[in-house]
Scaffold this motif. Structure first.
Motif, PDB file in Angstrom:
ATOM      1  N   ILE A  12       0.870  -1.179   0.000  1.00 10.68           N
ATOM      2  CA  ILE A  12       0.000   0.000   0.000  1.00 10.68           C
ATOM      3  C   ILE A  12       0.902   1.222   0.000  1.00 10.68           C
ATOM      4  O   ILE A  12       1.697   1.428   0.918  1.00 10.68           O
ATOM      5  CB  ILE A  12      -0.940   0.020   1.225  1.00 10.68           C
ATOM      6  CG1 ILE A  12      -1.757  -1.284   1.277  1.00 10.68           C
ATOM      7  CG2 ILE A  12      -1.843   1.245   1.189  1.00 10.68           C
ATOM      8  CD1 ILE A  12      -2.778  -1.335   2.401  1.00 10.68           C
ATOM      9  N   ALA A  69       2.461   3.742  -3.452  1.00  4.61           N
ATOM     10  CA  ALA A  69       3.309   3.573  -4.637  1.00  4.61           C
ATOM     11  C   ALA A  69       4.234   4.776  -4.782  1.00  4.61           C
ATOM     12  O   ALA A  69       4.357   5.360  -5.847  1.00  4.61           O
ATOM     13  CB  ALA A  69       2.429   3.403  -5.878  1.00  4.61           C
ATOM     14  N   VAL A  87       3.138   3.898   3.221  1.00  7.70           N
ATOM     15  CA  VAL A  87       2.507   5.200   2.970  1.00  7.70           C
ATOM     16  C   VAL A  87       3.280   6.314   3.663  1.00  7.70           C
ATOM     17  O   VAL A  87       4.153   6.064   4.499  1.00  7.70           O
ATOM     18  CB  VAL A  87       1.024   5.195   3.423  1.00  7.70           C
ATOM     19  CG1 VAL A  87       0.216   4.179   2.637  1.00  7.70           C
ATOM     20  CG2 VAL A  87       0.910   4.912   4.920  1.00  7.70           C
ATOM     21  N   LYS A 135       6.382  -0.720   6.767  1.00  6.12           N
ATOM     22  CA  LYS A 135       7.605  -0.325   6.058  1.00  6.12           C
ATOM     23  C   LYS A 135       7.803   1.185   6.179  1.00  6.12           C
ATOM     24  O   LYS A 135       8.920   1.696   6.139  1.00  6.12           O
ATOM     25  CB  LYS A 135       7.549  -0.773   4.591  1.00  6.12           C
ATOM     26  CG  LYS A 135       8.911  -0.672   3.954  1.00  6.12           C
ATOM     27  CD  LYS A 135       9.228  -1.770   2.975  1.00  6.12           C
ATOM     28  CE  LYS A 135      10.106  -2.918   3.352  1.00  6.12           C
ATOM     29  NZ  LYS A 135      11.319  -2.691   4.075  1.00  6.12           N
ATOM     30  N   GLU A 169      17.446   7.902  -1.603  1.00 10.49           N
ATOM     31  CA  GLU A 169      17.033   8.246  -2.959  1.00 10.49           C
ATOM     32  C   GLU A 169      18.276   8.505  -3.812  1.00 10.49           C
ATOM     33  O   GLU A 169      19.293   8.978  -3.321  1.00 10.49           O
ATOM     34  CB  GLU A 169      16.096   9.455  -2.938  1.00 10.49           C
ATOM     35  CG  GLU A 169      14.748   9.051  -2.382  1.00 10.49           C
ATOM     36  CD  GLU A 169      13.771  10.206  -2.283  1.00 10.49           C
ATOM     37  OE1 GLU A 169      13.833  11.126  -3.099  1.00 10.49           O
ATOM     38  OE2 GLU A 169      12.941  10.162  -1.357  1.00 10.49           O
TER      39      GLU A 169
HETATM   40  P1  NAD Z   1       5.414   9.042  -0.819  1.00 11.07           P
HETATM   41  O1  NAD Z   1       4.649  10.213  -0.368  1.00 11.07           O
HETATM   42  O2  NAD Z   1       6.313   9.134  -2.008  1.00 11.07           O
HETATM   43  O3  NAD Z   1       4.424   7.819  -1.101  1.00 11.07           O
HETATM   44  C1  NAD Z   1       3.403   7.429  -0.238  1.00 11.07           C
HETATM   45  C2  NAD Z   1       2.209   7.005  -1.083  1.00 11.07           C
HETATM   46  O4  NAD Z   1       1.211   6.427  -0.242  1.00 11.07           O
HETATM   47  C3  NAD Z   1       1.508   8.150  -1.818  1.00 11.07           C
HETATM   48  O5  NAD Z   1       1.545   7.916  -3.201  1.00 11.07           O
HETATM   49  C4  NAD Z   1       0.081   8.144  -1.252  1.00 11.07           C
HETATM   50  O6  NAD Z   1      -0.900   8.463  -2.234  1.00 11.07           O
HETATM   51  C5  NAD Z   1      -0.052   6.713  -0.811  1.00 11.07           C
HETATM   52  N1  NAD Z   1      -1.104   6.491   0.198  1.00 11.07           N
HETATM   53  C6  NAD Z   1      -1.314   7.161   1.348  1.00 11.07           C
HETATM   54  N2  NAD Z   1      -2.343   6.631   2.028  1.00 11.07           N
HETATM   55  C7  NAD Z   1      -2.810   5.601   1.288  1.00 11.07           C
HETATM   56  C8  NAD Z   1      -3.851   4.662   1.459  1.00 11.07           C
HETATM   57  N3  NAD Z   1      -4.624   4.655   2.551  1.00 11.07           N
HETATM   58  N4  NAD Z   1      -4.067   3.753   0.488  1.00 11.07           N
HETATM   59  C9  NAD Z   1      -3.299   3.732  -0.624  1.00 11.07           C
HETATM   60  N5  NAD Z   1      -2.272   4.590  -0.831  1.00 11.07           N
HETATM   61  C10 NAD Z   1      -2.033   5.513   0.110  1.00 11.07           C
HETATM   62  O7  NAD Z   1       6.254   8.554   0.453  1.00 11.07           O
HETATM   63  P2  NAD Z   1       7.656   7.763   0.450  1.00 11.07           P
HETATM   64  O8  NAD Z   1       8.780   8.697   0.224  1.00 11.07           O
HETATM   65  O9  NAD Z   1       7.500   6.556  -0.420  1.00 11.07           O
HETATM   66  O10 NAD Z   1       7.740   7.324   1.986  1.00 11.07           O
HETATM   67  C11 NAD Z   1       6.877   6.338   2.510  1.00 11.07           C
HETATM   68  C12 NAD Z   1       7.356   5.987   3.914  1.00 11.07           C
HETATM   69  O11 NAD Z   1       8.667   5.419   3.848  1.00 11.07           O
HETATM   70  C13 NAD Z   1       7.480   7.181   4.856  1.00 11.07           C
HETATM   71  O12 NAD Z   1       7.134   6.760   6.153  1.00 11.07           O
HETATM   72  C14 NAD Z   1       8.956   7.527   4.826  1.00 11.07           C
HETATM   73  O13 NAD Z   1       9.397   8.110   6.034  1.00 11.07           O
HETATM   74  C15 NAD Z   1       9.588   6.156   4.661  1.00 11.07           C
HETATM   75  N6  NAD Z   1      10.885   6.162   3.972  1.00 11.07           N
HETATM   76  C16 NAD Z   1      11.076   6.954   2.882  1.00 11.07           C
HETATM   77  C17 NAD Z   1      12.310   6.904   2.210  1.00 11.07           C
HETATM   78  C18 NAD Z   1      12.569   7.763   1.010  1.00 11.07           C
HETATM   79  O14 NAD Z   1      13.702   7.753   0.555  1.00 11.07           O
HETATM   80  N7  NAD Z   1      11.606   8.488   0.473  1.00 11.07           N
HETATM   81  C19 NAD Z   1      13.303   6.014   2.639  1.00 11.07           C
HETATM   82  C20 NAD Z   1      13.043   5.210   3.754  1.00 11.07           C
HETATM   83  C21 NAD Z   1      11.825   5.280   4.409  1.00 11.07           C
END
Ligand code: NAD
Ligand code: UGA
Length: 480
Positions: A18, A20, A100, A140, A181
């Motif tokens: 859940i 993307a 998410v 995650k 990233e």
């Molecule tokens: P993001 O904002 O790029 O993606 C999150 C996605 O979740 C969004 O597309 C949103 O529409 C979707 N979403 C939210 N609620 C939803 C629901 N109920 N049903 C379906 N989809 C839903 O965020 P991200 O950068 O991928 O980060 C996600 C998590 O991972 C965060 O907790 C972040 O701290 C952690 N994280 C991020 C990174 C990074 O490099 N960006 C690295 C490690 C950990």
């Protein structure tokens, strides 16, 4: 010798994620690539994002990461699917990763510090509602310690024991993501370690077997849930602290004649310190360092550990100060008047090799220059103009006044950024900025002209014979 479990049949045939986003997309692509016998479905509420993950034109993928296009092309619609049909993906899944967003709360209790868990909560409810049979649910997303308890509580209200309905049960695990990233695929393919926090041994073992398809077993650490959640926050806190530490030293180098690169090399050679993550810059950005530090600070205050909270808060304060010190230095170089001066800002993403602009230091620096009347020309090879506009106009809990007469433009063309510019400011270390032909490009600028290198990427020798005035992070103004 690495031994992988390529011959072992996984119990986890149907995998769902859940979210993307920057984590969900690349992480699931790597799982699909390494587990061809499993079906991996990535779901999101965002219709446009899913359409872009499914776009034939791979330049339209919502996430830019080196190598991502190839792995998507290879696996998409074979055993990797992107869909908004959450119900169907959740109901068939043996394991569901919750990836998410968990941003800082902007209002209510804990605003400005605590994580907003509403997206995690709604994901848990979706899992509760649509799942069937036994489902392993993996946190995650980066979350405050004890979030697994919240997920368990939500899920427990959906557990069914009735004779008529299939029994619905859950195991909740924590397995935070450590990818950075720009190097996401490398980090996912060859991580330093992965964590699995949990109590249910069978579920831990199944997730471990999934990872063992491509990750050596000795890199898979099993911990209790709370250690796993806290380790993620701690890792980001330590990494952010390291950047604030080197940035603080960069400011001492400039007036004293020391050179931050030489200092970093000297200290990094001490194996206890290590040489990675010692590049001074305009301050750390990205969606997580600040958010996770704030989260940790909130947790400290919650447990009445005020001194510990203040210690970590200083890492953020120093980071904010570093950005402002750069914009101030630029303004002061022009004797306080940058109105009607064309300043070319090179790079808007928070680091190179990503199109992500969240918390990019470029945002604050750009805003402060705009507030002082600069005519900003912004260049970035991957960020779109609309994304820049969104960031410059975003209003959040800590936003400074938005410039009334914003005077900025965007270009993909380096030459047009340089044309008639009074100064060029390098904010992101994109590869193409290393290769700038300064002799040629400086001729396009208005004289006297300046270069501010906030990443320390320009070799001093490359500017000799250019008539440019040159300032470099951690070295200061340089006589060429
Ligand atoms: P993001 O904002 O790029 O993606 C999150 C996605 O979740 C969004 O597309 C949103 O529409 C979707 N979403 C939210 N609620 C939803 C629901 N109920 N049903 C379906 N989809 C839903 O965020 P991200 O950068 O991928 O980060 C996600 C998590 O991972 C965060 O907790 C972040 O701290 C952690 N994280 C991020 C990174 C990074 O490099 N960006 C690295 C490690 C950990
Ligand atoms: C960071 C961590 O490195 C990941 O392990 C973690 O999973 C992720 O946060 C997360 O939880 O989101 P990321 O933010 O993608 O990854 O990128 P980093 O490479 O850590 O860079 C963060 C910021 O620090 C960037 O603005 C970068 O330019 C800056 N930085 C990094 C420096 O200024 N100097 C350095 O030496 C290194």
């Amino acid at each position: 010798m690495k031994i992988f479990l390529s011959k072992i049949t996984l119990a986890l045939k149907k995998i769902c994620c859940i979210g993307a986003g920057y984590v969900g997309g690349p992480t699931m692509a790597v799982i699909a690539n390494n587990c061809p016998e499993s079906k991996v479905t990535v779901v999101d509420l965002d219709i446009e994002k899913i359409a872009n993950w499914n776009n034939h034109d791979l330049t339209k993928l919502p996430v830019y990461e080196p190598g991502l296009k190839d792995i998507i092309k290879k696996n998409r619609n074979k055993n990797l699917f992107f869909t908004t049909n959450i119900k169907s993906a959740v109901s068939e899944a043996d394991i569901i990763f919750i990836s998410v967003n968990t941003p800082t709360k902007i209002k209510g209790l804990g605003a400005g510090y605590a994580s907003d868990l509403k997206w995690v909560e709604s994901s848990a409810r979706t899992v509760g509602e649509f799942s069937s049979g036994h489902t392993i649910v993996v946190e995650k997303s980066t979350v405050p310690v004890r979030t697994a308890e919240l997920i368990k509580k939500i899920l427990s209200s959906y557990i069914t024991n009735s004779d008529k309905l299939p029994i619905k049960t859950f195991s909740v695990l924590s397995s935070p993501e450590f990818l950075a990233e720009g190097t996401a695929l490398k980090d996912l393919e060859n991580p330093d370690r992965v964590l699995i926090g949990g109590e249910d041994e069978k579920a831990i073992n199944q997730l471990s077997l999934l990872y063992q398809k491509w990750i050596p077993k000795d890199k898979i650490f099993v911990t209790n849930v709370w250690s796993s959640e806290l380790s993620k926050l701690t890792a980001n806190a330590f990494l952010a602290q390291r950047i604030s530490s080197i940035n603080s030293i960069s400011s001492i180098c400039e007036p004293t004649g020391a050179d931050i690169k030489e200092v970093a090399r000297a200290i990094g050679a001490d194996s206890r310190i290590g040489k990675k993550f010692l590049n001074a810059g305009p301050g750390f950005g990205g969606s997580c360092f600040q958010k996770d530090l704030l989260n940790l600070i909130y947790l400290c205050r919650f447990y009445r550990l005020e001194e510990v909270a203040n210690y970590w808060e200083q890492v953020i304060l120093l980071n904010e100060w570093q950005k402002t010190r750069i914009s101030k230095l630029i303004i002061e170089t022009f004797f306080g008047t940058i109105s009607s001066k064309k300043l070319a800002l090179l790079g808007f993403s928070f680091k190179s090799n990503t199109n992500d602009t969240r918390e990019s230091p470029a945002i604050k620096i750009a805003r402060e220059l705009l507030e002082n009347g600069a005519d900003l020309c912004i260049h970035d090879p991957q960020v779109s103009e609309s994304q820049v506009a969104k960031e410059l106009n975003r209003n959040d809990y800590k936003t400074m006044k938005i410039p009334n007469e914003s005077n900025w433009s965007f270009t993909n063309n380096l030459k047009s950024a340089f044309e008639n510019a009074d100064a060029v400011i390098i904010v992101t270390e994109w590869e193409e900025y290393f290769r700038i032909n300064w002799k040629m490009m400086s001729n396009l600028m208005r004289r006297p002209s300046w270069v501010f290198d906030t990443r320390g990427i320009i070799k001093d020798d490359n500017l000799i014979g250019t008539n440019l005035n040159f300032w470099k992070i951690g070295k200061g103004f340089i006589d060429l």
